[in-house]
Write a protein that holds these residues in place. Sequence first.
Motif, PDB file in Angstrom:
ATOM      1  N   GLY A 124      10.673  20.313  25.961  1.00  0.00           N
ATOM      2  CA  GLY A 124      10.425  21.295  25.046  1.00  0.00           C
ATOM      3  C   GLY A 124      11.607  21.001  23.920  1.00  0.00           C
ATOM      4  O   GLY A 124      11.067  21.069  22.635  1.00  0.00           O
ATOM      5  N   SER A 125      12.820  20.629  24.132  1.00  0.00           N
ATOM      6  CA  SER A 125      13.758  20.289  23.127  1.00  0.00           C
ATOM      7  C   SER A 125      13.480  19.132  22.418  1.00  0.00           C
ATOM      8  O   SER A 125      13.566  19.244  20.998  1.00  0.00           O
ATOM      9  CB  SER A 125      15.167  20.052  23.913  1.00  0.00           C
ATOM     10  OG  SER A 125      15.726  21.093  24.641  1.00  0.00           O
ATOM     11  N   ASP A 249       6.207  27.651  18.561  1.00  0.00           N
ATOM     12  CA  ASP A 249       6.836  27.074  19.837  1.00  0.00           C
ATOM     13  C   ASP A 249       6.142  27.715  21.199  1.00  0.00           C
ATOM     14  O   ASP A 249       6.288  28.775  21.148  1.00  0.00           O
ATOM     15  CB  ASP A 249       8.347  27.562  19.830  1.00  0.00           C
ATOM     16  CG  ASP A 249       9.295  26.806  21.088  1.00  0.00           C
ATOM     17  OD1 ASP A 249       8.474  26.796  22.052  1.00  0.00           O
ATOM     18  OD2 ASP A 249      10.393  26.726  20.992  1.00  0.00           O
ATOM     19  N   GLN A 252       7.029  28.525  25.777  1.00  0.00           N
ATOM     20  CA  GLN A 252       6.919  30.012  26.808  1.00  0.00           C
ATOM     21  C   GLN A 252       5.621  30.617  27.053  1.00  0.00           C
ATOM     22  O   GLN A 252       5.069  30.613  28.280  1.00  0.00           O
ATOM     23  CB  GLN A 252       7.959  30.969  26.409  1.00  0.00           C
ATOM     24  CG  GLN A 252       9.430  30.517  26.320  1.00  0.00           C
ATOM     25  CD  GLN A 252       9.834  30.576  27.805  1.00  0.00           C
ATOM     26  OE1 GLN A 252       9.207  30.772  28.944  1.00  0.00           O
ATOM     27  NE2 GLN A 252      11.428  30.293  28.054  1.00  0.00           N
ATOM     28  N   LYS A 279       7.615  23.261  29.338  1.00  0.00           N
ATOM     29  CA  LYS A 279       7.549  24.107  30.567  1.00  0.00           C
ATOM     30  C   LYS A 279       6.317  23.731  31.396  1.00  0.00           C
ATOM     31  O   LYS A 279       6.175  22.738  32.179  1.00  0.00           O
ATOM     32  CB  LYS A 279       7.829  25.471  30.437  1.00  0.00           C
ATOM     33  CG  LYS A 279       9.377  25.565  29.957  1.00  0.00           C
ATOM     34  CD  LYS A 279       9.818  27.057  29.952  1.00  0.00           C
ATOM     35  CE  LYS A 279      11.189  27.267  29.383  1.00  0.00           C
ATOM     36  NZ  LYS A 279      12.392  26.657  30.074  1.00  0.00           N
TER      37      LYS A 279
HETATM   38  C1  LIG Z   1      11.062  28.867  23.529  1.00  0.00           C
HETATM   39  C2  LIG Z   1      11.430  27.729  24.249  1.00  0.00           C
HETATM   40  N1  LIG Z   1      11.601  26.589  23.316  1.00  0.00           N
HETATM   41  C3  LIG Z   1      12.022  25.342  23.653  1.00  0.00           C
HETATM   42  C4  LIG Z   1      12.769  25.280  25.104  1.00  0.00           C
HETATM   43  C5  LIG Z   1      13.446  23.935  25.416  1.00  0.00           C
HETATM   44  O1  LIG Z   1      12.713  23.536  26.496  1.00  0.00           O
HETATM   45  P1  LIG Z   1      13.379  22.584  27.412  1.00  0.00           P
HETATM   46  O2  LIG Z   1      14.228  22.965  28.288  1.00  0.00           O
HETATM   47  O3  LIG Z   1      12.101  21.623  28.124  1.00  0.00           O
HETATM   48  O4  LIG Z   1      14.202  21.372  26.789  1.00  0.00           O
HETATM   49  C6  LIG Z   1      12.749  26.533  25.583  1.00  0.00           C
HETATM   50  C7  LIG Z   1      13.611  26.371  27.147  1.00  0.00           C
HETATM   51  O5  LIG Z   1      13.705  27.354  27.822  1.00  0.00           O
HETATM   52  C8  LIG Z   1      12.239  27.655  25.322  1.00  0.00           C
HETATM   53  O6  LIG Z   1      12.147  28.615  25.991  1.00  0.00           O
END
Ligand SMILES: Cc1ncc(COP(=O)(O)O)c(C=O)c1O
Length: 435
Positions: A124-125, A249, A252, A279
């Motif tokens: 997600g990052s 985003d 979640q 996720k």
């Molecule tokens: C809303 C949201 N965006 C992005 C991320 C980042 O995802 P990742 O941990 O897969 O990099 C998270 C992770 O908890 C998240 O809750």
Amino acid sequence: MTERPRPILDMNRFHGAAATEGLLARRQANAGALSVLFYREPLELVSARGAWVEAADGRRYLDFYNNVPSVGHCHPRVVAAIAEQAGRLAINSRYLSEIVETYAERLKATLPPALSAVALACSGSEANDLALRVAMAATGGTGVIVTEAAYHGNTWATTEVSPSALRTGRLGPHVRTVPAPGAFGADPGPGFAAAVAEAAAELRRAGHAPAAFLCDSIFSSDGVHADPPGFLAAAVDAARQAGALWIADEVQPGFARTGDAFWGFARHGGTPDIVTMGKPIGNGYPMAAMAARPELLEPFAASVGYFNTFGGNPAAAAAGLAVLDVIAEEGLQQNARRQGARLKAGLAALAGRGGRIAAVRGAGLFLGVAFADRPGRPAPALVGAVIEGLKARGVLAGAAGLRGGSLKLRPPLGLTEGEADLFLGALAETLDEAG
Ligand SMILES: Cc1ncc(COP(=O)(O)O)c(C=O)c1O
């Protein structure tokens, strides 16, 4: 400026002393200062299936925390799809591969047609990092608006827009925060939109033209704010009027969890300019995606080459396809709505028994339970005690919110009535014990 949030990684965290032997000592030696573990006594897990995980001591726990194994831990269909494709071909994304295009098309079929360009990534990052850069290139701006306890990732760029990741650091100079929607009462639309407009104006005054309004469509780290559906639309309008793109985003709320819709943004109406996902997208296989209007990608692609070795490899596509199939075939969105309503009713009944549950929020199987020790005063210590009390009764849960005053609940979407009731029973006992 809004209040500095309690870092999300400090909630429900192991704070014990350095261990001298055993697995904990090995973890601490291997991960050093970056080791973050849950619970007063860290939990060693060895296997999982459906809504249940099993610890090394043989104890089983009902998992109300993890939003990755959304179609159920180790779902046999997903496991088989990954294994089959990994045994045939798993390779970087600069080759043609039928399964990867099939996946992109299936994913797009769940989204508004305007979002016809999909980039696959590993986390997600990464998806948010890419989305920010795409938005900046497309708008020519650099300013980003996020909520006060937002979490959007662990890369440099996403940490700069993640107030809840920061212990001592500062947000980037190009970032402004707005209070979570809950700060604006039962009808948060107008107040939240006004805060976004003000943040955009501040950015402009500081020389950062607004590029993006980046928000988690269910505001999970802000404590879960889902209602009333539609409240987000006015804030999106305000951001767009200021020249920013709407990045939804969905890491979640995406993939049917809210029960009302496949995507969290769909509960609020409108089409985001960019959607990011992660996720549950691969049910544990590390994958993520960004979908956007195709014309938005052009300014970015003209200035930067983008390549992702693992993102969009055929094994990831196999995992993603299996997840989409399972959600549809097992009716998981409908089940999320049904069991979510059951949990909400049970939680409301518990709230009625005493003064400690201040609010029950959320949609489908994404719920936030706010605790207060006095009206209006969040009770993070109580949330910590409830999490430990639930664990002692065989249930895993987590914390969220600006000060960590809410319990965050995200069980697998196939949750049964019996499992929902088991959770409610464990919470009732825990609250009775807490007095
Ligand atoms: C809303 C949201 N965006 C992005 C991320 C980042 O995802 P990742 O941990 O897969 O990099 C998270 C992770 O908890 C998240 O809750």
